[in-house]
Each structure stands twice: as C-alpha cells, then as structure tokens.
Scaffold this active site. Structure first.
Site, short mmCIF file in Angstrom:
data_model
loop_
_atom_site.label_atom_id
_atom_site.label_comp_id
_atom_site.label_asym_id
_atom_site.label_seq_id
_atom_site.Cartn_x
_atom_site.Cartn_y
_atom_site.Cartn_z
CD GLN A 1 1.32 37.85 17.10
OE1 GLN A 1 2.22 37.20 17.62
NE2 GLN A 1 0.57 38.70 17.77
CG HIS B 1 -1.05 33.03 22.50
ND1 HIS B 1 -2.13 33.69 23.06
CD2 HIS B 1 -0.61 33.84 21.51
CE1 HIS B 1 -2.33 34.84 22.41
NE2 HIS B 1 -1.42 34.96 21.47
CD GLU B 2 3.18 34.10 20.77
OE1 GLU B 2 2.95 34.44 19.58
OE2 GLU B 2 2.79 34.76 21.74
CB CYS C 1 -3.06 38.38 21.31
SG CYS C 1 -2.29 38.08 19.71
CG LEU C 2 2.18 41.95 21.40
CD1 LEU C 2 3.63 41.87 20.92
CD2 LEU C 2 1.99 43.16 22.32
CG HIS D 1 -0.26 33.99 16.68
ND1 HIS D 1 -1.33 34.76 16.26
CD2 HIS D 1 0.01 34.40 17.95
CE1 HIS D 1 -1.68 35.60 17.23
NE2 HIS D 1 -0.88 35.41 18.27
N GLY E 1 5.39 37.34 23.85
CA GLY E 1 5.61 36.44 22.73
C GLY E 1 5.14 37.07 21.44
NI NI Z 1 -0.82 36.43 20.07
#
Ligand code: NI
Length: 171
Positions: A51, A134-135, A92-93, A138, A46
């Site tokens: 991000q 989670h997304e 997480c990226l 963000h 995701g």
């Molecule tokens: Ni993330």
C-alpha cells in the site's frame, strides 16, 4: 520516521505481488517504523508494504483498543486456517470511507519474523484474524473489494476515481 503516501484503489500498483524479505536489516526496520507512523497517522488497524508502493512481504498491525500494541510481520505465512468461516465488515486505507462485509477463516495460525528478524508464531481470531488475512491479501496484490460483486466493485472504483479527481482539482 516519515509518513508515507498510501496508494489508493484502483491504482494498478496495488496488484503487485510482493517478494519475500531476504534479510531483516536497518532498511526493513526503517520501512516498518515509517509504516507504523503511517498506519497510526491514518487511524488504521493494519497496513501492508504494497500500500506504500514497497513490494516486499511486510505488514504492520495494531488491533488493540489502546492503540499501543504494534505487531510487525515480515514474510508472514498462514500455517493453519479454520474450516469455520466468519463474516465481518472491513475497510482499507487504500479504499477510504468504503466498508463492506467479507467472509474469511474465523481463526488462523500465523508464522512470521518480527522487526528484529526473530521468528514468531501465534493463533489469531476475531479482528486480528480478519486483519492478518486482509493484509496478507495485499501482499499478493489483492484488495478486499475484489471479494464483492462486480457491480459493487465498479461503483467503488468510479467513486474513488471521482474523489481523487476532485482532490487533485482542489489541491
Ligand atoms: Ni487494506
């Protein structure tokens, strides 16, 4: 399409609150396509626009085993959340190589627009439910490490800053 630069924790821009998308036009479709390329290229499940330093309510996801089922959520909303909670390990990226357990709603109902601006609504559980929550965090400027203890968060912050410095030195 282009791969975009992913902001890394503790970059303060990750705490920006995204604004709703007014209209799903070519600009948004280009953003979505670039985000998908970036997510697949980084082996993520995701990615939120926050991000990649675009502060509009856009998420891309793919929680399929086969990595060929992209899900695009524009202006996502949770219309229902289960009382039941579930704990899962998250990564997480924006916080590479850090994984920890976070408690979230076990099931959620999601309403959003797709890549063509059409409405969609679905129920999610398991990894998809985790990923949506989670997304969506963000998009309101929240990174999963903020659910962890202050001690753990500080350790992660220090580790990330050190790694970024080392990479800049060797670049
Ligand atoms: Ni993330």
């Amino acid at each position: 399409m282009a791969r975009l630069n992913i902001l890394r924790y503790p970059d303060p821009r990750l705490h920006t609150v995204a604004r709703p998308v007014a209209v799903v036009d070519e600009r948004i479709r280009r953003l979505v396509d670039d985000m998908l390329e970036t997510m697949y290229g980084a082996d993520g499940v995701g990615l939120a626009a926050t991000q990649v330093d675009v502060h509009e309510r856009v998420i891309v996801m793919d929680t399929s085993e086969s990595r060929d089922r992209p899900l695009v959520l524009v202006n996502p909303e949770l219309v229902a959340r289960s009382d039941e909670m579930a704990v899962a390990e998250e990564g997480c990226l924006s916080v590479p190589q850090i994984y920890d357990r976070v408690e979230r709603h076990a099931r959620v109902s999601v309403r959003a627009l797709d890549r063509d601006g059409r409405g969609l609504e679905f129920d999610a559980d398991g990894l998809t439910a985790v990923c949506v929550q989670h997304e969506m965090d963000h998009l309101v400027g929240k990174v999963f490490v903020e659910y962890l203890s202050a001690f753990k968060r500080e350790r992660i912050r220090t580790k990330m800053l050190k790694r970024t410095r080392e990479e800049q030195r060797s670049a």
